[in-house]
Design a protein around this motif. Structure first.
Motif, PDB file in Angstrom:
ATOM      1  N   GLY A  39       0.737  -1.223   0.010  1.00 56.33           N
ATOM      2  CA  GLY A  39       0.109  -0.024   0.146  1.00 56.33           C
ATOM      3  C   GLY A  39       0.936   1.217   0.028  1.00 56.33           C
ATOM      4  N   MET A  40       2.078   0.984  -0.012  1.00 61.48           N
ATOM      5  CA  MET A  40       3.030   2.353  -0.323  1.00 61.48           C
ATOM      6  C   MET A  40       3.456   2.803  -1.507  1.00 61.48           C
ATOM      7  SD  MET A  40       5.680   1.208   2.723  1.00 61.48           S
ATOM      8  CE  MET A  40       6.635   2.845   2.583  1.00 61.48           C
ATOM      9  N   SER A  41       3.645   4.175  -1.629  1.00 58.04           N
ATOM     10  CA  SER A  41       3.854   4.754  -3.006  1.00 58.04           C
ATOM     11  C   SER A  41       5.148   3.786  -3.577  1.00 58.04           C
ATOM     12  CB  SER A  41       4.316   6.091  -2.912  1.00 58.04           C
ATOM     13  OG  SER A  41       4.614   6.706  -3.945  1.00 58.04           O
ATOM     14  N   ARG A  42       4.908   3.765  -4.800  1.00 56.11           N
ATOM     15  CA  ARG A  42       6.418   3.233  -5.485  1.00 56.11           C
ATOM     16  C   ARG A  42       7.410   4.220  -5.910  1.00 56.11           C
ATOM     17  NH1 ARG A  42       4.611  -1.474  -9.510  1.00 56.11           N
ATOM     18  NH2 ARG A  42       6.788  -1.759  -9.517  1.00 56.11           N
ATOM     19  N   GLY A  43       6.862   5.318  -5.843  1.00 57.73           N
ATOM     20  CA  GLY A  43       8.078   6.449  -6.206  1.00 57.73           C
ATOM     21  C   GLY A  43       7.784   7.109  -7.373  1.00 57.73           C
ATOM     22  N   PHE A  44       6.681   6.721  -8.150  1.00 53.43           N
ATOM     23  CA  PHE A  44       6.467   7.331  -9.333  1.00 53.43           C
ATOM     24  C   PHE A  44       4.825   7.655  -9.773  1.00 53.43           C
ATOM     25  CE2 PHE A  44       6.316   2.909 -10.247  1.00 53.43           C
ATOM     26  CZ  PHE A  44       5.579   2.675 -11.330  1.00 53.43           C
ATOM     27  N   GLY A  45       4.548   8.406 -10.755  1.00 52.91           N
ATOM     28  CA  GLY A  45       3.440   8.591 -11.037  1.00 52.91           C
ATOM     29  C   GLY A  45       3.148   9.230 -12.370  1.00 52.91           C
ATOM     30  N   PHE A  46       1.760   9.674 -12.719  1.00 52.69           N
ATOM     31  CA  PHE A  46       1.686   9.937 -14.105  1.00 52.69           C
ATOM     32  C   PHE A  46       0.726  11.376 -14.096  1.00 52.69           C
ATOM     33  CE2 PHE A  46       2.434   5.737 -14.673  1.00 52.69           C
ATOM     34  CZ  PHE A  46       3.187   5.490 -15.530  1.00 52.69           C
ATOM     35  N   LEU A  47       1.055  12.350 -15.041  1.00 55.24           N
ATOM     36  CA  LEU A  47      -0.015  13.602 -15.277  1.00 55.24           C
ATOM     37  C   LEU A  47      -0.379  13.547 -16.530  1.00 55.24           C
ATOM     38  CD1 LEU A  47       2.030  16.262 -13.381  1.00 55.24           C
ATOM     39  CD2 LEU A  47      -0.041  15.063 -12.535  1.00 55.24           C
ATOM     40  N   GLU A  48      -1.728  13.952 -16.867  1.00 51.28           N
ATOM     41  CA  GLU A  48      -2.383  14.134 -18.080  1.00 51.28           C
ATOM     42  C   GLU A  48      -2.489  15.675 -18.441  1.00 51.28           C
ATOM     43  OE1 GLU A  48      -5.134  12.287 -21.395  1.00 51.28           O
ATOM     44  OE2 GLU A  48      -5.191  11.667 -19.245  1.00 51.28           O
ATOM     45  N   TYR A  49      -1.783  16.387 -19.295  1.00 44.72           N
ATOM     46  CA  TYR A  49      -2.305  17.579 -19.357  1.00 44.72           C
ATOM     47  C   TYR A  49      -3.151  17.833 -20.778  1.00 44.72           C
ATOM     48  CZ  TYR A  49       1.460  19.853 -16.552  1.00 44.72           C
ATOM     49  OH  TYR A  49       1.946  20.357 -15.515  1.00 44.72           O
ATOM     50  N   THR A  50      -3.945  18.990 -20.530  1.00 45.95           N
ATOM     51  CA  THR A  50      -4.690  19.139 -21.722  1.00 45.95           C
ATOM     52  C   THR A  50      -4.198  19.616 -23.040  1.00 45.95           C
ATOM     53  OG1 THR A  50      -5.337  21.507 -20.914  1.00 45.95           O
ATOM     54  CG2 THR A  50      -6.795  19.708 -20.436  1.00 45.95           C
ATOM     55  N   ASP A  51      -2.934  20.359 -22.850  1.00 49.34           N
ATOM     56  CA  ASP A  51      -2.179  20.774 -24.157  1.00 49.34           C
ATOM     57  C   ASP A  51      -0.939  20.280 -23.876  1.00 49.34           C
ATOM     58  OD1 ASP A  51      -1.014  22.300 -25.981  1.00 49.34           O
ATOM     59  OD2 ASP A  51      -1.744  24.338 -25.148  1.00 49.34           O
ATOM     60  N   LYS A  52      -0.101  19.924 -25.105  1.00 45.64           N
ATOM     61  CA  LYS A  52       1.233  19.274 -24.799  1.00 45.64           C
ATOM     62  C   LYS A  52       2.020  20.506 -24.379  1.00 45.64           C
ATOM     63  CE  LYS A  52       2.284  19.389 -29.749  1.00 45.64           C
ATOM     64  NZ  LYS A  52       2.674  18.722 -30.962  1.00 45.64           N
ATOM     65  N   PHE A  53       1.782  21.655 -25.002  1.00 50.47           N
ATOM     66  CA  PHE A  53       2.918  22.826 -24.643  1.00 50.47           C
ATOM     67  C   PHE A  53       2.962  23.242 -23.200  1.00 50.47           C
ATOM     68  CE2 PHE A  53       1.463  23.419 -29.118  1.00 50.47           C
ATOM     69  CZ  PHE A  53       2.734  23.340 -29.816  1.00 50.47           C
ATOM     70  N   HIS A  54       1.886  22.906 -22.447  1.00 53.30           N
ATOM     71  CA  HIS A  54       1.842  23.086 -21.246  1.00 53.30           C
ATOM     72  C   HIS A  54       2.622  22.134 -20.372  1.00 53.30           C
ATOM     73  CE1 HIS A  54      -1.927  25.855 -20.579  1.00 53.30           C
ATOM     74  NE2 HIS A  54      -1.468  25.779 -21.995  1.00 53.30           N
ATOM     75  N   ALA A  55       2.715  21.007 -21.230  1.00 53.37           N
ATOM     76  CA  ALA A  55       3.479  19.747 -20.550  1.00 53.37           C
ATOM     77  C   ALA A  55       4.809  20.248 -20.725  1.00 53.37           C
ATOM     78  CB  ALA A  55       2.893  18.466 -21.165  1.00 53.37           C
ATOM     79  N   PHE A  56       5.139  20.742 -21.928  1.00 55.94           N
ATOM     80  CA  PHE A  56       6.614  21.004 -22.315  1.00 55.94           C
ATOM     81  C   PHE A  56       7.106  22.031 -21.280  1.00 55.94           C
ATOM     82  CE2 PHE A  56       5.891  19.642 -26.734  1.00 55.94           C
ATOM     83  CZ  PHE A  56       6.134  18.398 -26.506  1.00 55.94           C
ATOM     84  N   ASP A  57       6.191  22.909 -20.962  1.00 54.08           N
ATOM     85  CA  ASP A  57       6.701  23.935 -20.077  1.00 54.08           C
ATOM     86  C   ASP A  57       6.784  23.506 -18.872  1.00 54.08           C
ATOM     87  OD1 ASP A  57       7.121  26.673 -19.492  1.00 54.08           O
ATOM     88  OD2 ASP A  57       4.935  27.178 -18.796  1.00 54.08           O
ATOM     89  N   ALA A  58       6.175  22.432 -18.136  1.00 54.69           N
ATOM     90  CA  ALA A  58       6.321  22.052 -17.026  1.00 54.69           C
ATOM     91  C   ALA A  58       7.576  21.277 -17.105  1.00 54.69           C
ATOM     92  CB  ALA A  58       5.107  21.095 -16.323  1.00 54.69           C
ATOM     93  N   ILE A  59       7.685  20.420 -17.784  1.00 54.52           N
ATOM     94  CA  ILE A  59       9.351  19.717 -18.102  1.00 54.52           C
ATOM     95  C   ILE A  59      10.108  20.723 -18.033  1.00 54.52           C
ATOM     96  CG2 ILE A  59      10.623  18.348 -19.650  1.00 54.52           C
ATOM     97  CD1 ILE A  59       7.839  17.122 -20.606  1.00 54.52           C
ATOM     98  N   ASP A  60      10.292  21.876 -18.922  1.00 50.78           N
ATOM     99  CA  ASP A  60      11.362  22.863 -18.710  1.00 50.78           C
ATOM    100  C   ASP A  60      11.754  23.463 -17.501  1.00 50.78           C
ATOM    101  OD1 ASP A  60      11.619  22.369 -21.645  1.00 50.78           O
ATOM    102  OD2 ASP A  60      10.739  23.891 -22.180  1.00 50.78           O
ATOM    103  N   ASN A  61      10.576  23.760 -16.824  1.00 52.76           N
ATOM    104  CA  ASN A  61      10.723  24.499 -15.382  1.00 52.76           C
ATOM    105  C   ASN A  61      10.961  23.422 -14.114  1.00 52.76           C
ATOM    106  OD1 ASN A  61      10.368  27.404 -15.919  1.00 52.76           O
ATOM    107  ND2 ASN A  61       8.548  26.409 -17.046  1.00 52.76           N
TER     108      ASN A  61
END
Length: 69
Positions: A39-61
């Protein structure tokens, strides 16, 4: 666009994960993967953005930043 978020602190919650990533755009889903046996976190997860450019911005920052230890 889906992002893999790795090396998370076991204490990180979905709410806290969403909070830091929502600064860069609207998130559709956020998920932290938990171990079925413990029941413990495995140390990773996933996020889904509505716009790929927002995702790229999050990656960069947020790439290689410290979050909750």
């Amino acid at each position: 666009m889906n992002l893999f978020i790795g090396n998370l602190n076991p204490e990180t919650t979905i709410t806290n994960l969403r909070k830091i990533f929502e600064e860069y755009g609207e998130i559709i889903t956020a998920k932290i993967i938990y171990d079925n046996a413990t029941g413990m976190s495995r140390g990773f997860g996933f996020l889904e953005y509505t716009d790929k450019f927002h995702a790229f911005d999050a990656i960069d920052n947020l790439d290689c930043t410290f979050f909750e230890g």
